[in-house]
Design a protein around this motif. Structure first.
Motif, PDB file in Angstrom:
ATOM      1  N   HIS A 118       0.811  -1.229   0.000  1.00 17.59           N
ATOM      2  CA  HIS A 118       0.000   0.000   0.000  1.00 17.59           C
ATOM      3  C   HIS A 118       0.840   1.273   0.000  1.00 17.59           C
ATOM      4  O   HIS A 118       0.301   2.369   0.100  1.00 17.59           O
ATOM      5  CB  HIS A 118      -0.940  -0.001   1.204  1.00 17.59           C
ATOM      6  CG  HIS A 118      -2.001  -1.042   1.120  1.00 17.59           C
ATOM      7  ND1 HIS A 118      -1.863  -2.285   1.672  1.00 17.59           N
ATOM      8  CD2 HIS A 118      -3.206  -1.025   0.505  1.00 17.59           C
ATOM      9  CE1 HIS A 118      -2.928  -2.995   1.431  1.00 17.59           C
ATOM     10  NE2 HIS A 118      -3.766  -2.270   0.714  1.00 17.59           N
ATOM     11  N   SER A 119       2.159   1.144  -0.122  1.00 19.11           N
ATOM     12  CA  SER A 119       3.034   2.317   0.000  1.00 19.11           C
ATOM     13  C   SER A 119       2.771   3.376  -1.067  1.00 19.11           C
ATOM     14  O   SER A 119       2.822   4.568  -0.766  1.00 19.11           O
ATOM     15  CB  SER A 119       4.498   1.890  -0.014  1.00 19.11           C
ATOM     16  OG  SER A 119       4.820   1.281  -1.241  1.00 19.11           O
ATOM     17  N   GLU A 120       2.509   2.956  -2.283  1.00 19.71           N
ATOM     18  CA  GLU A 120       2.250   3.934  -3.343  1.00 19.71           C
ATOM     19  C   GLU A 120       0.958   4.715  -3.066  1.00 19.71           C
ATOM     20  O   GLU A 120       0.895   5.917  -3.258  1.00 19.71           O
ATOM     21  CB  GLU A 120       2.169   3.230  -4.699  1.00 19.71           C
ATOM     22  CG  GLU A 120       2.214   4.191  -5.868  1.00 19.71           C
ATOM     23  CD  GLU A 120       2.333   3.464  -7.194  1.00 19.71           C
ATOM     24  OE1 GLU A 120       1.584   3.832  -8.105  1.00 19.71           O
ATOM     25  OE2 GLU A 120       3.162   2.541  -7.293  1.00 19.71           O
ATOM     26  N   GLN A 121      -0.061   4.010  -2.582  1.00 22.09           N
ATOM     27  CA  GLN A 121      -1.322   4.653  -2.223  1.00 22.09           C
ATOM     28  C   GLN A 121      -1.106   5.644  -1.080  1.00 22.09           C
ATOM     29  O   GLN A 121      -1.634   6.767  -1.104  1.00 22.09           O
ATOM     30  CB  GLN A 121      -2.355   3.602  -1.826  1.00 22.09           C
ATOM     31  CG  GLN A 121      -3.694   4.163  -1.415  1.00 22.09           C
ATOM     32  CD  GLN A 121      -4.648   3.075  -0.919  1.00 22.09           C
ATOM     33  OE1 GLN A 121      -4.348   1.883  -1.019  1.00 22.09           O
ATOM     34  NE2 GLN A 121      -5.764   3.488  -0.371  1.00 22.09           N
ATOM     35  N   VAL A 122      -0.323   5.249  -0.081  1.00 17.58           N
ATOM     36  CA  VAL A 122      -0.010   6.138   1.037  1.00 17.58           C
ATOM     37  C   VAL A 122       0.738   7.365   0.541  1.00 17.58           C
ATOM     38  O   VAL A 122       0.443   8.489   0.927  1.00 17.58           O
ATOM     39  CB  VAL A 122       0.810   5.392   2.124  1.00 17.58           C
ATOM     40  CG1 VAL A 122       1.310   6.351   3.186  1.00 17.58           C
ATOM     41  CG2 VAL A 122      -0.005   4.278   2.754  1.00 17.58           C
ATOM     42  N   ASP A 123       1.695   7.146  -0.362  1.00 10.29           N
ATOM     43  CA  ASP A 123       2.472   8.247  -0.917  1.00 10.29           C
ATOM     44  C   ASP A 123       1.577   9.217  -1.687  1.00 10.29           C
ATOM     45  O   ASP A 123       1.729  10.436  -1.555  1.00 10.29           O
ATOM     46  CB  ASP A 123       3.568   7.682  -1.839  1.00 10.29           C
ATOM     47  CG  ASP A 123       4.719   8.650  -2.015  1.00 10.29           C
ATOM     48  OD1 ASP A 123       5.094   9.319  -1.046  1.00 10.29           O
ATOM     49  OD2 ASP A 123       5.236   8.727  -3.144  1.00 10.29           O
ATOM     50  N   ASN A 124       0.633   8.690  -2.434  1.00  7.55           N
ATOM     51  CA  ASN A 124      -0.309   9.542  -3.173  1.00  7.55           C
ATOM     52  C   ASN A 124      -1.195  10.354  -2.234  1.00  7.55           C
ATOM     53  O   ASN A 124      -1.470  11.520  -2.483  1.00  7.55           O
ATOM     54  CB  ASN A 124      -1.170   8.703  -4.117  1.00  7.55           C
ATOM     55  CG  ASN A 124      -0.385   8.143  -5.283  1.00  7.55           C
ATOM     56  OD1 ASN A 124       0.674   8.658  -5.648  1.00  7.55           O
ATOM     57  ND2 ASN A 124      -0.858   7.047  -5.847  1.00  7.55           N
ATOM     58  N   GLU A 125      -1.653   9.718  -1.158  1.00  9.65           N
ATOM     59  CA  GLU A 125      -2.477  10.433  -0.167  1.00  9.65           C
ATOM     60  C   GLU A 125      -1.676  11.550   0.497  1.00  9.65           C
ATOM     61  O   GLU A 125      -2.192  12.625   0.748  1.00  9.65           O
ATOM     62  CB  GLU A 125      -2.988   9.460   0.906  1.00  9.65           C
ATOM     63  CG  GLU A 125      -4.115   8.578   0.448  1.00  9.65           C
ATOM     64  CD  GLU A 125      -5.413   9.334   0.273  1.00  9.65           C
ATOM     65  OE1 GLU A 125      -5.704  10.267   1.061  1.00  9.65           O
ATOM     66  OE2 GLU A 125      -6.147   8.995  -0.661  1.00  9.65           O
ATOM     67  N   LEU A 126      -0.422  11.275   0.772  1.00 10.10           N
ATOM     68  CA  LEU A 126       0.432  12.267   1.412  1.00 10.10           C
ATOM     69  C   LEU A 126       0.655  13.476   0.500  1.00 10.10           C
ATOM     70  O   LEU A 126       0.698  14.608   0.955  1.00 10.10           O
ATOM     71  CB  LEU A 126       1.780  11.630   1.780  1.00 10.10           C
ATOM     72  CG  LEU A 126       2.731  12.461   2.618  1.00 10.10           C
ATOM     73  CD1 LEU A 126       2.108  12.793   3.963  1.00 10.10           C
ATOM     74  CD2 LEU A 126       4.033  11.706   2.815  1.00 10.10           C
ATOM     75  N   ALA A 127       0.763  13.215  -0.794  1.00  8.87           N
ATOM     76  CA  ALA A 127       1.006  14.292  -1.760  1.00  8.87           C
ATOM     77  C   ALA A 127      -0.226  15.164  -1.991  1.00  8.87           C
ATOM     78  O   ALA A 127      -0.104  16.320  -2.402  1.00  8.87           O
ATOM     79  CB  ALA A 127       1.465  13.699  -3.092  1.00  8.87           C
TER      80      ALA A 127
END
Length: 128
Positions: A118-127
C-alpha cells in the motif's frame, strides 16, 4: 495529520466498544522520513526474506531495521536515543552508541508486506 503536520502513522490499533482506537505501539513519520523508508523498502524486503540484518536511517535518530527476535524476523521502525554508555558498533551506518526508544513498532513480515503493498497509495495520499 496531527497538530497541523502531515505524517504517516504506523501504529497498532485496538477495539474498544466496537470503535478502533490507536494503541501506544507505533511511530509517526514525517513526509521526509516516509520518503527515505520508501527508497529503502526493496532492500529491507530482500533482507527480511534472506533473514539478514539491514538498517536504513530515516533521520532524527529514527531507523528501519530488519532484525530477529525470539527466532522470528521483523522490520523494526523505531526512534533511538544517543547512549554515551554504549559501546560504539561496527555495523554500517552506526556512528555512535544508540539505544532503542519507546516510539516504534516491530512489523511481522505479513504486516511489512502489506505496508509495502500500500506504499504507493499512502504516498499519493500524502502528496494530496
Amino acid at each position: 495529520e496531527y497538530r497541523g503536520n502531515k505524517g504517516i502513522d504506523i501504529r497498532e490499533y485496538y477495539l474498544k466498544s466496537n470503535v478502533e482506537k490507536p494503541g501506544v505501539k507505533g511511530i509517526m513519520l514525517t513526509p521526509e522520513q516516509w520518503g527515505r523508508l520508501m527508497k529503502g523498502m526493496k532492500m529491507l524486503t530482500t533482507a527480511l526474506q534472506a533473514k539478514r540484518t539491514r538498517e536504513i536511517g530515516l533521520g532524527n535518530m529514527r531507523f528501519a531495521t530488519t532484525t530477529a527476535y525470539k527466532g522470528r524476523w521483523f522490520v523494526d521502525v523505531r526512534e533511538y536515543w544517543k547512549n554515551s554508555n554504549a559501546v560504539q558498533g561496527t555495523e554500517e551506518g552506526e556512528e555512535f552508541g544508540k539505544s532503542p526508544g519507546r516510539k516504534g513498532i516491530m512489523l511481522r513480515p505479513e504486516e511489512w508486506n502489506e505496508l509495502v503493498e500500500h506504499s504507493e497509495q499512502v504516498d499519493n495520499e500524502l502528496a494530496s
